[in-house]
Design a protein around this motif. Structure first.
Motif, PDB file in Angstrom:
ATOM      1  N   MET A 195       0.934  -1.368   0.109  1.00  0.00           N
ATOM      2  CA  MET A 195      -0.068   0.005   0.162  1.00  0.00           C
ATOM      3  C   MET A 195       0.800   1.319  -0.183  1.00  0.00           C
ATOM      4  N   GLU A 196       1.879   1.233   0.928  1.00  0.00           N
ATOM      5  CA  GLU A 196       2.997   2.295   1.097  1.00  0.00           C
ATOM      6  C   GLU A 196       3.484   2.613  -0.478  1.00  0.00           C
ATOM      7  N   ASN A 214       1.134   3.960  -3.171  1.00  0.00           N
ATOM      8  CA  ASN A 214       0.672   5.374  -2.916  1.00  0.00           C
ATOM      9  C   ASN A 214       1.854   6.286  -3.095  1.00  0.00           C
ATOM     10  N   HIS A 215       3.143   5.724  -2.814  1.00  0.00           N
ATOM     11  CA  HIS A 215       4.099   6.798  -3.438  1.00  0.00           C
ATOM     12  C   HIS A 215       4.711   6.764  -4.777  1.00  0.00           C
ATOM     13  N   TYR A 245       2.240   6.234  -6.983  1.00  0.00           N
ATOM     14  CA  TYR A 245       1.175   7.109  -7.726  1.00  0.00           C
ATOM     15  C   TYR A 245       1.354   8.661  -7.519  1.00  0.00           C
TER      16      TYR A 245
END
Lengths: 111, 111, 111, 111
Positions: free
Chosen positions: B17-18, B21-22, B24
């Motif tokens: 997830m991290e 999102n990074h 993205y």
């Protein structure tokens, strides 16, 4: 990098989410369930907002202050409720919630 | 305790997830943005399902197999897309996605 | 437009989420709470996956089939559990879950 | 019943989430994508908080005021950004965001 800048609060949010969901499941199996209703309700709300705020922080949200205020309020309320109960899962959750509320409040101060 | 039994996959989901999102956020700032559209789309979807599955696992969901199949598919697709791009954030995300897809697939095998 | 193509299932997901969350809150206030634990647990899981699938559909996800299989399983289980209980909120939730499971299953057939 | 008391804002949140996700997907396909980056970012954040607040309201959350402040801020920012662009999806999203921000602000006034 937002996920590095916010590493400490992201960790606190993650641990709080886990503690809340564990406490939620455990509360639903307690013999004194009638006493645990508010704990169940707040555990769910707290896990949800911690999970959402975690995502927002890793996305480098512009709304850190508003998220932190909401999340601190929910964590504070959940921690206070959990602290009333002697179950290990409640005491552990109370600790995780308070730590997370503190981290959120630091963001409010410095936002 | 579901959060102990699933500690390894929960960690992989969290890191994925991290990383998504990074990646993205970083993709949206790249000069070759036109090439990164599919990466942006999959990063968001992958972060969302990883976050949701993480919560479900910490709640000891009965639907591990269905969640793992969905999450493995999204992680696999996102990892394959990210692997096509040379940006560091894409390469790191590809690695996190593949690790997470592998963890999810282990759950399918043993569910 | 994904949100037009999927308008019927999005509506069913939305109504199921609302019915599950209403049933969840109402169950926690029932005098026979001990009997409602599985209902509470499934209401939460069902509301979450309906909410997540709704978002994924409005984003035109590529993973309709995997989402629909997960969501249909959760809705089916939640509907079956709710149907066992005479409370109005349980009966209404059972109906919403079954309608939503049916819509999800149509997506699986045609995906 | 929280879902009846809050029916109007829940509808606005739902429509805003749909409009944001549609705008997000459409922006990623526009030829002037470089101009749409902030719109893409805010569409995602806005859809997420609208979806989360919708769930919290249907659960009769105690944190209406804090959620409404966060959601109003995000909707206002997303609506302002979308309003800058002539694409139909942006104009429609701007309208949905503003309507939703207004509904959230009413909750702040009366919380």
């Amino acid at each position: 990098m937002s996920h590095e800048k916010y590493a400490q609060v992201i960790q606190a949010l993650h641990e709080c989410m886990e503690a809340c969901n564990h406490c939620y499941s455990a509360c639903l199996q307690e013999s004194d369930l009638e006493q645990m209703i508010e704990c169940v309700r707040l555990d769910r709300e707290c896990a949800d907002i911690c999970s959402n705020f975690e995502q927002a922080l890793t996305l480098d949200t512009q709304f850190v202050n508003e998220y932190a205020q909401l999340c601190a309020s929910v964590c504070r309320a959940c921690g206070d409720e959990c602290a009333k109960h002697d179950h290990d899962h409640c005491q552990q959750c109370a600790e995780a919630c308070r730590k997370c509320a503190n981290e959120c409040e630091k963001l409010i101060e410095y936002a």
